[in-house]
Motif scaffolding. Structure first.
Motif, PDB file in Angstrom:
ATOM      1  N   LYS A   1      -0.516   5.569  12.729  1.00 41.11           N
ATOM      2  CA  LYS A   1      -1.767   4.775  11.892  1.00 41.11           C
ATOM      3  C   LYS A   1      -1.475   3.533  11.944  1.00 41.11           C
ATOM      4  N   PRO A   2      -2.011   2.746  13.052  1.00 44.33           N
ATOM      5  CA  PRO A   2      -1.924   1.274  13.222  1.00 44.33           C
ATOM      6  C   PRO A   2      -2.973   0.978  12.884  1.00 44.33           C
ATOM      7  N   ASN A   3      -3.366  -0.265  12.245  1.00 40.78           N
ATOM      8  CA  ASN A   3      -4.646  -1.022  11.897  1.00 40.78           C
ATOM      9  C   ASN A   3      -5.687  -0.772  12.901  1.00 40.78           C
ATOM     10  N   MET A   4      -5.329  -1.152  14.208  1.00 38.85           N
ATOM     11  CA  MET A   4      -6.296  -1.275  15.440  1.00 38.85           C
ATOM     12  C   MET A   4      -5.392  -0.963  16.528  1.00 38.85           C
ATOM     13  N   ILE A   5      -6.241  -0.481  17.537  1.00 45.34           N
ATOM     14  CA  ILE A   5      -5.499  -0.313  19.037  1.00 45.34           C
ATOM     15  C   ILE A   5      -6.533  -0.748  19.888  1.00 45.34           C
ATOM     16  N   LYS A   6      -6.115  -1.579  20.654  1.00 45.28           N
ATOM     17  CA  LYS A   6      -7.109  -2.149  21.646  1.00 45.28           C
ATOM     18  C   LYS A   6      -6.293  -1.983  23.091  1.00 45.28           C
ATOM     19  N   VAL A   7      -6.922  -1.595  24.239  1.00 42.24           N
ATOM     20  CA  VAL A   7      -6.299  -1.294  25.468  1.00 42.24           C
ATOM     21  C   VAL A   7      -7.023  -2.509  26.309  1.00 42.24           C
ATOM     22  N   ALA A   8      -6.279  -2.884  27.088  1.00 42.91           N
ATOM     23  CA  ALA A   8      -6.567  -4.025  28.127  1.00 42.91           C
ATOM     24  C   ALA A   8      -5.904  -3.661  29.427  1.00 42.91           C
ATOM     25  N   SER A   9      -6.780  -3.637  30.368  1.00 47.76           N
ATOM     26  CA  SER A   9      -6.397  -3.352  31.757  1.00 47.76           C
ATOM     27  C   SER A   9      -6.616  -4.366  32.623  1.00 47.76           C
ATOM     28  N   LEU A  10      -5.802  -4.475  33.900  1.00 47.75           N
ATOM     29  CA  LEU A  10      -6.288  -5.358  34.870  1.00 47.75           C
ATOM     30  C   LEU A  10      -7.272  -4.826  35.814  1.00 47.75           C
ATOM     31  N   LEU A  11      -7.196  -3.501  36.052  1.00 50.24           N
ATOM     32  CA  LEU A  11      -7.995  -2.732  36.798  1.00 50.24           C
ATOM     33  C   LEU A  11      -8.258  -1.712  36.360  1.00 50.24           C
ATOM     34  N   VAL A  12      -9.541  -1.172  36.508  1.00 52.21           N
ATOM     35  CA  VAL A  12      -9.947   0.089  36.375  1.00 52.21           C
ATOM     36  C   VAL A  12     -10.605   1.049  37.732  1.00 52.21           C
ATOM     37  N   LYS A  13      -9.879   1.987  37.907  1.00 48.15           N
ATOM     38  CA  LYS A  13     -10.278   2.482  39.270  1.00 48.15           C
ATOM     39  C   LYS A  13     -11.232   3.740  38.995  1.00 48.15           C
ATOM     40  N   ARG A  14     -12.173   3.505  39.952  1.00 49.74           N
ATOM     41  CA  ARG A  14     -13.234   4.634  39.965  1.00 49.74           C
ATOM     42  C   ARG A  14     -12.831   5.710  40.709  1.00 49.74           C
ATOM     43  N   SER A  15     -12.388   6.752  39.991  1.00 55.06           N
ATOM     44  CA  SER A  15     -11.800   7.948  41.088  1.00 55.06           C
ATOM     45  C   SER A  15     -12.825   9.161  40.607  1.00 55.06           C
ATOM     46  N   PRO A  16     -12.807  10.263  41.245  1.00 51.77           N
ATOM     47  CA  PRO A  16     -13.663  11.451  41.038  1.00 51.77           C
ATOM     48  C   PRO A  16     -13.122  12.116  39.896  1.00 51.77           C
ATOM     49  N   GLY A  17     -11.791  12.091  39.698  1.00 50.14           N
ATOM     50  CA  GLY A  17     -10.913  12.746  38.674  1.00 50.14           C
ATOM     51  C   GLY A  17     -10.970  12.255  37.311  1.00 50.14           C
ATOM     52  N   SER A  18     -11.677  11.122  36.938  1.00 51.11           N
ATOM     53  CA  SER A  18     -11.596  10.405  35.947  1.00 51.11           C
ATOM     54  C   SER A  18     -12.182  11.172  34.774  1.00 51.11           C
ATOM     55  N   ASP A  19     -11.933  10.952  33.501  1.00 56.38           N
ATOM     56  CA  ASP A  19     -12.258  11.566  32.526  1.00 56.38           C
ATOM     57  C   ASP A  19     -13.378  10.688  31.746  1.00 56.38           C
ATOM     58  N   GLY A  20     -13.634   9.610  32.268  1.00 56.21           N
ATOM     59  CA  GLY A  20     -14.674   8.720  31.576  1.00 56.21           C
ATOM     60  C   GLY A  20     -13.951   7.531  30.727  1.00 56.21           C
ATOM     61  N   PHE A  21     -12.663   7.469  30.730  1.00 53.87           N
ATOM     62  CA  PHE A  21     -11.983   6.818  29.785  1.00 53.87           C
ATOM     63  C   PHE A  21     -12.104   5.268  30.122  1.00 53.87           C
ATOM     64  N   GLN A  22     -12.582   4.220  29.452  1.00 54.68           N
ATOM     65  CA  GLN A  22     -12.582   2.884  29.675  1.00 54.68           C
ATOM     66  C   GLN A  22     -11.850   2.059  28.663  1.00 54.68           C
ATOM     67  N   PRO A  23     -10.946   1.245  29.145  1.00 50.64           N
ATOM     68  CA  PRO A  23     -10.367   0.202  28.227  1.00 50.64           C
ATOM     69  C   PRO A  23     -11.121  -0.451  27.534  1.00 50.64           C
ATOM     70  N   ASP A  24     -10.818  -1.108  26.352  1.00 53.77           N
ATOM     71  CA  ASP A  24     -11.560  -1.803  25.447  1.00 53.77           C
ATOM     72  C   ASP A  24     -12.081  -3.229  26.222  1.00 53.77           C
ATOM     73  N   CYS A  25     -10.883  -3.829  26.996  1.00 52.42           N
ATOM     74  CA  CYS A  25     -11.457  -5.138  27.880  1.00 52.42           C
ATOM     75  C   CYS A  25     -10.328  -4.684  29.182  1.00 52.42           C
ATOM     76  N   LYS A  26     -11.155  -5.366  29.988  1.00 48.95           N
ATOM     77  CA  LYS A  26     -10.650  -5.213  31.590  1.00 48.95           C
ATOM     78  C   LYS A  26     -10.939  -6.318  32.304  1.00 48.95           C
ATOM     79  N   THR A  27     -10.304  -6.622  33.459  1.00 45.69           N
ATOM     80  CA  THR A  27     -10.639  -7.853  34.503  1.00 45.69           C
ATOM     81  C   THR A  27     -11.598  -7.255  35.400  1.00 45.69           C
ATOM     82  N   MET A  28     -11.626  -6.021  36.013  1.00 49.24           N
ATOM     83  CA  MET A  28     -12.194  -5.557  37.192  1.00 49.24           C
ATOM     84  C   MET A  28     -12.422  -4.094  37.207  1.00 49.24           C
ATOM     85  N   ASP A  29     -13.448  -3.685  37.830  1.00 47.21           N
ATOM     86  CA  ASP A  29     -13.692  -2.278  38.198  1.00 47.21           C
ATOM     87  C   ASP A  29     -13.610  -2.121  39.543  1.00 47.21           C
TER      88      ASP A  29
END
Length: 190
Positions: free
Chosen positions: A161-189
């Motif tokens: 039970k944290p107050n807030m959770i944010k996910v930051a990612s350097l890269l998000v890789k487009r992949s056919p096996g992706s479940d559609g998850f996207q971080p809250d903030c990212k630098t690049m796709d």
């Protein structure tokens, strides 16, 4: 819950590198001699990564506000990106009216063993997740691929039970096996 479904894209989508992008010609850059003969092109210049990391830090500070932040760095790949992001967050905090305290901890999720998916993700590091209760948590990841590891980690952290959770990612890789998850903030796709 942290992260967004792929359909919920907004202005924080980041720089998008298309599938057919050939990269920049090596003649445009200087690079260490020991890479000569091994590189064909520069896909993402260092300056672009640093600029996007600074912008990401500004976005995170706008989202979190004046609240203290518990940063969880996903080892091993996220270390350098996390250091750069935290340094930018500290600089923003120093130059604002309110000081934001940051504590950094390192975790190493393991969802595979010898190329076989584990039923239950194992996490090493992270002293005690119960300390996350009521805190603002920023998870820093280098590359989000399928999203399964991150979803599993988020499930484990949300139990505390944290107050807030944010996910930051350097890269998000487009992949056919992706479940559609996207971080809250990212630098690049990619």
């Amino acid at each position: 819950m942290a992260g967004k479904r792929e359909e919920a894209r907004d202005e924080r989508r980041g720089v998008v590198i298309s599938d057919g992008w050939p990269g920049y010609n090596l003649d445009l850059f200087t690079y260490p001699q020991h890479y000569y003969g091994d590189l064909n092109h520069v896909l993402i210049p260092h300056g672009v990564i640093m600029d996007r990391t600074e912008k990401l830090a500004k976005d995170i500070m706008n989202d979190i506000g004046c609240c203290d932040i518990m940063v969880l760095c996903m080892l091993k790949g996220s270390y350098k990106f996390c250091v750069d992001l935290v340094e930018n967050l500290k600089n923003i905090s120093r130059n604002s009216d309110t000081f934001v305290s940051m504590k950094v901890d390192f975790i190493r999720p393991k969802s595979y063993k010898n190329d076989q998916s584990l039923d239950d993700m194992q996490i090493s590091g992270g002293d005690d997740f119960s300390e996350l209760a009521g805190k603002n948590v920023l998870i820093v990841e280098d590359i989000v691929g399928s999203g399964r590891t991150m979803k599993s980690l988020l499930g484990k952290i949300e139990k505390y039970k944290p107050n807030m959770i944010k996910v930051a990612s350097l890269l998000v890789k487009r992949s056919p096996g992706s479940d559609g998850f996207q971080p809250d903030c990212k630098t690049m796709d990619m």
